[in-house]
Write a protein that holds these residues in place. Structure first.
Motif, mmCIF file in Angstrom:
data_model
loop_
_atom_site.group_PDB
_atom_site.id
_atom_site.type_symbol
_atom_site.label_atom_id
_atom_site.label_comp_id
_atom_site.label_asym_id
_atom_site.label_seq_id
_atom_site.Cartn_x
_atom_site.Cartn_y
_atom_site.Cartn_z
ATOM 1 N N ARG A 28 -7.978 10.333 -1.372
ATOM 2 C CA ARG A 28 -9.138 10.061 -0.524
ATOM 3 C C ARG A 28 -10.437 10.081 -1.344
ATOM 4 O O ARG A 28 -11.295 9.197 -1.201
ATOM 5 N N THR A 29 -10.580 11.077 -2.207
ATOM 6 C CA THR A 29 -11.816 11.204 -2.980
ATOM 7 C C THR A 29 -11.954 10.094 -4.018
ATOM 8 O O THR A 29 -13.070 9.625 -4.292
ATOM 9 N N GLU B 107 -1.324 7.234 5.927
ATOM 10 C CA GLU B 107 -0.920 8.628 6.139
ATOM 11 C C GLU B 107 0.161 8.708 7.204
ATOM 12 O O GLU B 107 0.022 8.122 8.281
ATOM 13 N N GLN B 108 1.230 9.441 6.892
ATOM 14 C CA GLN B 108 2.274 9.727 7.862
ATOM 15 C C GLN B 108 2.416 11.248 7.965
ATOM 16 O O GLN B 108 2.852 11.894 7.019
ATOM 17 N N LEU B 109 2.010 11.796 9.109
ATOM 18 C CA LEU B 109 2.038 13.245 9.292
ATOM 19 C C LEU B 109 3.285 13.638 10.080
ATOM 20 O O LEU B 109 3.541 13.088 11.154
ATOM 21 N N MET C 251 0.846 -1.204 0.000
ATOM 22 C CA MET C 251 0.000 0.000 0.000
ATOM 23 C C MET C 251 0.880 1.252 0.000
ATOM 24 O O MET C 251 1.967 1.257 0.563
ATOM 25 N N PHE C 252 0.383 2.306 -0.629
ATOM 26 C CA PHE C 252 1.085 3.577 -0.634
ATOM 27 C C PHE C 252 1.185 4.154 0.779
ATOM 28 O O PHE C 252 0.297 3.966 1.613
ATOM 29 N N THR C 253 2.248 4.912 1.021
ATOM 30 C CA THR C 253 2.357 5.758 2.202
ATOM 31 C C THR C 253 2.513 7.188 1.720
ATOM 32 O O THR C 253 3.375 7.479 0.884
ATOM 33 N N LEU C 254 1.666 8.062 2.225
ATOM 34 C CA LEU C 254 1.729 9.476 1.857
ATOM 35 C C LEU C 254 2.248 10.267 3.048
ATOM 36 O O LEU C 254 1.609 10.321 4.102
ATOM 37 N N HIS C 255 3.400 10.890 2.881
ATOM 38 C CA HIS C 255 4.000 11.720 3.912
ATOM 39 C C HIS C 255 3.516 13.157 3.722
ATOM 40 O O HIS C 255 3.672 13.731 2.640
#
Length: 226
Positions: free
Chosen positions: A23-24, A31-33, A1-5
């Motif tokens: 998301r849409t 999600e990595q914030l 799965m993708f990780t979005l930083h």
């Protein structure tokens, strides 16, 4: 799965673009914030992003570190990222690139903050020009492709690239004309936009440089953050 930083949802317009797109369109990701540091994020962000900036999409060992590059990378596996129609797709790519590289007065004078409400001290000719161009561009797309979104009936990357503009217009009390104003409201009310907005308001981080930029632009009317 993708990780979005990504960085703080209250401030990070660049992070919002791929986040709201994925998301849409129901593209799965983790999600990595990483909150902005008051000094420099270079060292910390370089751990996952070659540019030392966000957003950065991670696909196993592959790192894609620019919002436009992220959109194009996703489109290879998810063609719905861009409109199916060739004319609409060309327009959407052009408008996205214009947003990606332009509108400097809007960026500089109206720094993104989900929570603030600001009455601008003044609207400079350069800022007025940016507002007028967005008004023109949005009305053109809505008229030309006849949909609820900028390039047709479906949400695509071009809508994601202008998502931060919607928050900026809300924060600084800016308005548009006709269908563009209706689209602005529609964009702000998207479930993913509402989710991002709620998360931004809930954040407790305050980054001094962003706060100073926002408050320098005008008079504070409200701050809805927790």
């Amino acid at each position: 799965m993708f990780t979005l930083h990504i960085a703080n949802k209250n401030y990070s317009s660049w992070s919002l673009r791929p986040w709201v797109l994925m998301r849409t369109l129901n593209i799965p990701f983790n999600e990595q914030l990483h909150p902005f540091d008051p000094d420099s994020n270079w060292t910390a962000y370089r751990a996952f992003s070659p540019s030392g900036k966000v957003p950065c999409l991670q696909d196993s060992e592959i790192h894609i570190w620019d919002s436009l590059a992220i959109a194009e990378y996703l489109a290879e596996a998810y063609p719905q990222v861009w409109p199916a129609d060739k004319t609409a797709r060309a327009w959407a790519r052009s408008a996205s690139a214009e947003m990606h590289s332009g509108f400097q007065a809007l960026r500089n004078n109206c720094s993104m903050s989900c929570g603030h409400r600001i009455q601008l001290h003044t609207i400079s000719p350069a800022l007025q020009k940016d507002i007028a161009r967005i008004d023109e561009l949005w009305n053109e797309g809505l008229r030309k492709f006849g949909g609820a979104f900028l390039a047709g009936e479906k949400f695509t990357a071009v809508d994601a690239f202008f998502a931060p503009v919607a928050f900026r217009f809300q924060t600084y009390g800016l308005s548009l004309t006709g269908a563009a104003q209706e689209y602005l409201v529609r964009l702000l009310n998207l479930p993913a936009m509402q989710e991002w907005y709620a998360s931004g308001l809930a954040e407790t981080w305050r980054e001094p440089e962003h706060e100073q930029e926002i408050l320098a632009a005008g008079s504070l009317l409200a701050d809805f953050r927790h």
